[in-house]
Design a protein around this motif. Sequence first.
Motif, PDB file in Angstrom:
ATOM      1  N   ALA A  32       0.821  -1.211   0.000  1.00 14.60           N
ATOM      2  CA  ALA A  32       0.000   0.000   0.000  1.00 14.60           C
ATOM      3  C   ALA A  32       0.854   1.259   0.000  1.00 14.60           C
ATOM      4  O   ALA A  32       0.342   2.353   0.221  1.00 14.60           O
ATOM      5  N   CYS A  33       2.151   1.101  -0.227  1.00 18.49           N
ATOM      6  CA  CYS A  33       3.110   2.215  -0.285  1.00 18.49           C
ATOM      7  C   CYS A  33       3.381   2.844   1.079  1.00 18.49           C
ATOM      8  O   CYS A  33       3.876   3.975   1.149  1.00 18.49           O
TER       9      CYS A  33
ATOM     10  N   ASP B  72       1.752   3.945   9.586  1.00 13.37           N
ATOM     11  CA  ASP B  72       0.472   4.338   8.991  1.00 13.37           C
ATOM     12  C   ASP B  72       0.401   5.809   8.595  1.00 13.37           C
ATOM     13  O   ASP B  72      -0.557   6.216   7.936  1.00 13.37           O
ATOM     14  N   ALA B  73       1.395   6.594   8.976  1.00 10.97           N
ATOM     15  CA  ALA B  73       1.362   8.016   8.643  1.00 10.97           C
ATOM     16  C   ALA B  73       2.339   8.392   7.541  1.00 10.97           C
ATOM     17  O   ALA B  73       2.330   9.533   7.087  1.00 10.97           O
TER      18      ALA B  73
ATOM     19  N   ARG C 104      -4.404   7.184  -2.695  1.00  9.13           N
ATOM     20  CA  ARG C 104      -5.631   6.474  -2.314  1.00  9.13           C
ATOM     21  C   ARG C 104      -5.468   5.824  -0.946  1.00  9.13           C
ATOM     22  O   ARG C 104      -6.380   5.879  -0.111  1.00  9.13           O
ATOM     23  N   ALA C 105      -4.302   5.219  -0.700  1.00 10.38           N
ATOM     24  CA  ALA C 105      -4.070   4.591   0.605  1.00 10.38           C
ATOM     25  C   ALA C 105      -4.069   5.627   1.726  1.00 10.38           C
ATOM     26  O   ALA C 105      -4.549   5.358   2.833  1.00 10.38           O
ATOM     27  N   MET C 106      -3.551   6.820   1.449  1.00  9.30           N
ATOM     28  CA  MET C 106      -3.509   7.877   2.464  1.00  9.30           C
ATOM     29  C   MET C 106      -4.902   8.397   2.795  1.00  9.30           C
ATOM     30  O   MET C 106      -5.197   8.728   3.941  1.00  9.30           O
TER      31      MET C 106
ATOM     32  N   GLY D 244      -5.519  -1.577  -1.547  1.00 10.70           N
ATOM     33  CA  GLY D 244      -4.979  -2.862  -1.970  1.00 10.70           C
ATOM     34  C   GLY D 244      -3.491  -2.769  -2.238  1.00 10.70           C
ATOM     35  O   GLY D 244      -2.835  -1.788  -1.896  1.00 10.70           O
ATOM     36  N   ARG D 245      -2.951  -3.783  -2.893  1.00 12.02           N
ATOM     37  CA  ARG D 245      -1.516  -3.790  -3.157  1.00 12.02           C
ATOM     38  C   ARG D 245      -1.233  -3.194  -4.527  1.00 12.02           C
ATOM     39  O   ARG D 245      -2.003  -3.359  -5.483  1.00 12.02           O
ATOM     40  N   TYR D 246      -0.126  -2.512  -4.619  1.00 11.55           N
ATOM     41  CA  TYR D 246       0.278  -1.896  -5.879  1.00 11.55           C
ATOM     42  C   TYR D 246       0.726  -2.984  -6.847  1.00 11.55           C
ATOM     43  O   TYR D 246       1.583  -3.813  -6.531  1.00 11.55           O
TER      44      TYR D 246
END
Length: 426
Positions: free
Chosen positions: A265-266, A277-278, A315-317, A325-327
């Motif tokens: 998720a980068c 997570d940040a 999008r993940a942020m 999802g996964r890149y």
Amino acid sequence: MRDGTIVVAGASLAALRGAEALRARGFSGRLVLVGDEPHRPYDRPPLSKHVLTGEIAPEATTLPGVGALRAEWRLGAPVTGLDRAGRALLVGGGERLPFDRLLIATGARARPWPVPDEAALAGVHTVRSRDDAAALAAGLAARPERVLILGAGFIGCEVASSIRALGLPVTVADPAPSPLAGPLGPVIGGFVAGRMEAAGIDLRVGTEVAHLEGAAGRVRGARLTDGGTIAADLVVVALGAVRNTEWLAGSGLDADEGGLSCDGACRALDEAGRPDDAIFAAGDVARCPHPLFGGRPVALEHWGNAVAQAAHAARAMIDGPEAAGRYAEVPAFWSSQFGLTIKSLGLTEGADAVAVVQGHPRTGRFLAVYGREGHTVAAVSVDAGRWLPAYEAPIREGAPFPPIVGGADQPSVRPVPSGLPALQPA
């Protein structure tokens, strides 16, 4: 998260497209982009081509959309550190920029000639930034007697093509057996070598430079490891790139000159492999697991990857890692050199076989497919881009290698060894 403060470390293509994606996904808070260069985000592909030939001015490479982005810009302000516990980016001059989320897009820089005194000689150039290209273009305008390019990767070959278009004598030296041997192997590399020599390039493969030599502070040539010499009054160092991660030292994140490790998720990973997570990353600096590479972490320097990965990180942020999802974007790139357009899909790293499946090198138009352990992993076209899209699905699915046989205009498909290095254990 749709409010608060998001800081973007970097003012590159990935930084701009990531910031745009954040706004497009509904982020309404404070958005700050911090870049070490004084320029707003610009397009790098023209720097090794049209800027050197004078067709495009360096300042004309600014990316579209820059003026429309609702954001604060801190340009000419290199990032110097990261306070993860205090959630603050440290910027040159002692400024602290607090954030709720951080997107790291600090990219990469050209790998310099390894001997600092020799690298500092007048007439020694790299090509990575807008200012690099402007300085090299000015050097070329002085009509040097001979240009020596160290490295026959994509940048080295593109620069050689541009300089020959100016009518200047060019020597290209590389220890590999052919141009582009590292990324594409000897089948395509051998074809490109022929085009380079036909264009008047003095191509020296299997040649290693030991030292750059100078007089009165200016480069005058190179001494080879075999004792030979190459005279040159302008040298372009094209030895690859180093990711801009030094400023992360002491942050606890897993980063080195090969990139900043991330999850699918980068999200940036700490030294224990745990996601923060940040903090997210995208573009050249991000080293993410890729399903087409067996889940191995890989850092990609492609234009399309910077755009797609930045959008994925955004999008993940905003929506969360689970929603993103996964890149898994199929890597793609292109290169223009010596009248050729080379396009690629997938990842050639670790390929053990290659087959020409459309056209033929002797016609100047062909497509080669790469396999690894019996599965299709990449395809590369040379002036044959219309055939390339048919191989995206086989690459994504890991179809048997070669995936398409018996098609129209196909030669007899005979796979040969790729000539590429085997994958090292993860």
